[in-house]
Write a protein that holds these residues in place. Structure first.
Motif, mmCIF file in Angstrom:
data_model
loop_
_atom_site.group_PDB
_atom_site.id
_atom_site.type_symbol
_atom_site.label_atom_id
_atom_site.label_comp_id
_atom_site.label_asym_id
_atom_site.label_seq_id
_atom_site.Cartn_x
_atom_site.Cartn_y
_atom_site.Cartn_z
ATOM 1 N N GLU A 241 8.853 4.099 -5.182
ATOM 2 C CA GLU A 241 8.236 3.938 -6.494
ATOM 3 C C GLU A 241 7.974 5.305 -7.137
ATOM 4 N N ASP B 163 -2.342 -2.290 -9.238
ATOM 5 C CA ASP B 163 -1.898 -1.385 -8.172
ATOM 6 C C ASP B 163 -3.005 -0.428 -7.753
ATOM 7 N N GLY C 293 1.889 3.731 -8.846
ATOM 8 C CA GLY C 293 1.659 2.332 -9.182
ATOM 9 C C GLY C 293 1.243 2.166 -10.627
ATOM 10 N N SER D 67 7.220 7.813 -1.951
ATOM 11 C CA SER D 67 7.612 6.406 -1.908
ATOM 12 C C SER D 67 8.774 6.180 -2.874
ATOM 13 N N VAL E 109 -2.058 9.336 -4.953
ATOM 14 C CA VAL E 109 -1.458 8.247 -5.709
ATOM 15 C C VAL E 109 -1.587 8.563 -7.186
ATOM 16 N N GLU F 248 0.805 -1.218 0.000
ATOM 17 C CA GLU F 248 0.000 0.000 0.000
ATOM 18 C C GLU F 248 0.846 1.280 0.000
ATOM 19 N N GLN F 249 2.139 1.197 0.217
ATOM 20 C CA GLN F 249 3.015 2.380 0.282
ATOM 21 C C GLN F 249 2.528 3.369 1.353
ATOM 22 N N ARG F 250 1.893 2.852 2.386
ATOM 23 C CA ARG F 250 1.245 3.704 3.386
ATOM 24 C C ARG F 250 2.190 4.653 4.113
ATOM 25 N N SER G 20 -5.731 6.134 -0.427
ATOM 26 C CA SER G 20 -5.236 7.435 -0.885
ATOM 27 C C SER G 20 -6.413 8.391 -1.073
ATOM 28 N N LEU H 166 -3.759 0.598 -3.970
ATOM 29 C CA LEU H 166 -3.332 1.918 -3.529
ATOM 30 C C LEU H 166 -4.469 2.935 -3.401
ATOM 31 N N ARG I 298 2.423 8.453 -3.758
ATOM 32 C CA ARG I 298 2.566 7.048 -4.136
ATOM 33 C C ARG I 298 2.446 6.899 -5.647
ATOM 34 N N PHE J 280 4.207 6.621 3.020
ATOM 35 C CA PHE J 280 4.548 7.765 2.176
ATOM 36 C C PHE J 280 3.285 8.478 1.711
#
Length: 261
Positions: free
Chosen positions: A199, A20, A15, A197, A148, A6-8, A28, A24, A13, A10
Motif C-alpha cells: 500500500e 484504516d 491507509g 507495505s 503509518v 494491520e500491515q504488521r 504504529s 493501523l 504503512r 512492514f
C-alpha cells in the motif's frame, strides 16, 4: 485472518481515513495525517510562521468556547471578510508568529484529534513539508520504530444529505501527499523496498508519476476543481509547493507546534 489489515510485516504503512487509522495507528509508533486540500497544508504554513494550530472538527459553539478558553482566534470561512484566517494556506502565509488558531476541519482535524485522544502525538504532513517529515520518519525507522501515513480523504454526504458525514471518498491529492512523504522517507533513510507495505509502495509510485506536474494534478482533482470554482487557485498552488516548509508540526497538548520548537 485477524491482523491481516494491520500491515504488521512492514515498517512503513499507508491507509485511508478513520477506518484504516483505527486499524493501523495502534500498531504504529508514529502517525502522519495528510489532508492536502487543505487542513494539513494550512497547518504546515501556519506553524512554519510561528503560529500554533488547535484542530477542531466543526466551526460550532464548542469551537467558539475552545477559542475563548485557549486565548485563540477561531478561523472562519475564507469567503467571510470578517474573518482574517481560514483553512486557506495562501492567507495563512501572513499569520503573525505567536498566534493561536482554532482551525476546524471535518477530515484532517478530526483524524488528528482521534490520534491525540489515544495518547499519541500525530504529525501533520503534506506536499509542502514532505522532506522535513520524511527526515524525521527516517530517523524513527533507524531507531527501530514503525510509521503509518494516513491519507485523510473526503466524506460523501450521509443519507440525510449532510456534508462530510457519509462514507469515505478517497482524494487523489492526499494520495500524492502521502506518497511524497513516503518517497522522502525512503530517500532520507535509503530504505529497501521490503520495508514498505505494498500500500505504501503504491502511494509512492502515484507520487512519482505525478511529481513533474503536481500543480496541474491538484488542479484537475475533484477537490482542486472545487477550489478553482470558488476562485481559490492560490490555495491549490500553495498546496502544490513541494518541500517548501522545513517544519514538522506535531500535535501536543491540544495544539500543533513545530517539532523541537
Amino acid at each position: 485472518m485477524t491482523g491481516v489489515g494491520e500491515q504488521r510485516p512492514f515498517r512503513v504503512r499507508f491507509g485511508w481515513g478513520g477506518e484504516d487509522l483505527a486499524v493501523l495507528a495502534p500498531d504504529s509508533d508514529t502517525v502522519v495525517i495528510v489532508d492536502v486540500l487543505r487542513f494539513t497544508t494550512a497547518v504546515s504554513v501556519a506553524v512554519s510562521r510561528g503560529a500554533q494550530v488547535l484542530p477542531w472538527r466543526w466551526r460550532d459553539a464548542a469551537a467558539v468556547s475552545l477559542a475563548a478558553q485557549q486565548g485563540a482566534v477561531l478561523a472562519g470561512r475564507r469567503e467571510d471578510p470578517t474573518s482574517p484566517w481560514s483553512l486557506s494556506p495562501a492567507a495563512l502565509a501572513r499569520i503573525p508568529a505567536g498566534t493561536r488558531l482554532v482551525l476546524p476541519s471535518p477530515n484532517g482535524a478530526t483524524l488528528s484529534a482521534a490520534v491525540a485522544d489515544s495518547g499519541a502525538a500525530p504529525v501533520a504532513g503534506c506536499l509542502r513539508n514532505a522532506a522535513a517529515v520524511g527526515t524525521v520518519l527516517a530517523a524513527d525507522l533507524a531507531a527501530g520504530r514503525s510509521v503509518v501515513v494516513i491519507a485523510a480523504g473526503e466524506r460523501w454526504p450521509d443519507p440525510d444529505g449532510r456534508e462530510h458525514r457519509g462514507p469515505l471518498r478517497p482524494a487523489v491529492e492526499d494520495l500524492l501527499g502521502a506518497g511524497a512523504i513516503i518517497a522522502r522517507t525512503v530517500e532520507a533513510g535509503a530504505l529497501p523496498r521490503a520495508r514498505l507495505s505494498p500500500e505504501a509502495r503504491a502511494a509512492l509510485a502515484a507520487f512519482r508519476a505525478a511529481e513533474p506536474e503536481l500543480h496541474d494534478e491538484l488542479r484537475a482533482s475533484v477537490s482542486g476543481r472545487e477550489l478553482l470554482a470558488l476562485g481559490w487557485d492560490d490555495d491549490v498552488a500553495s498546496a502544490a509547493q513541494l518541500d517548501a516548509d522545513a517544519v514538522v508540526p506535531v500535535l501536543r497538548d491540544g495544539a500543533f507546534t513545530a517539532l523541537g520548537g
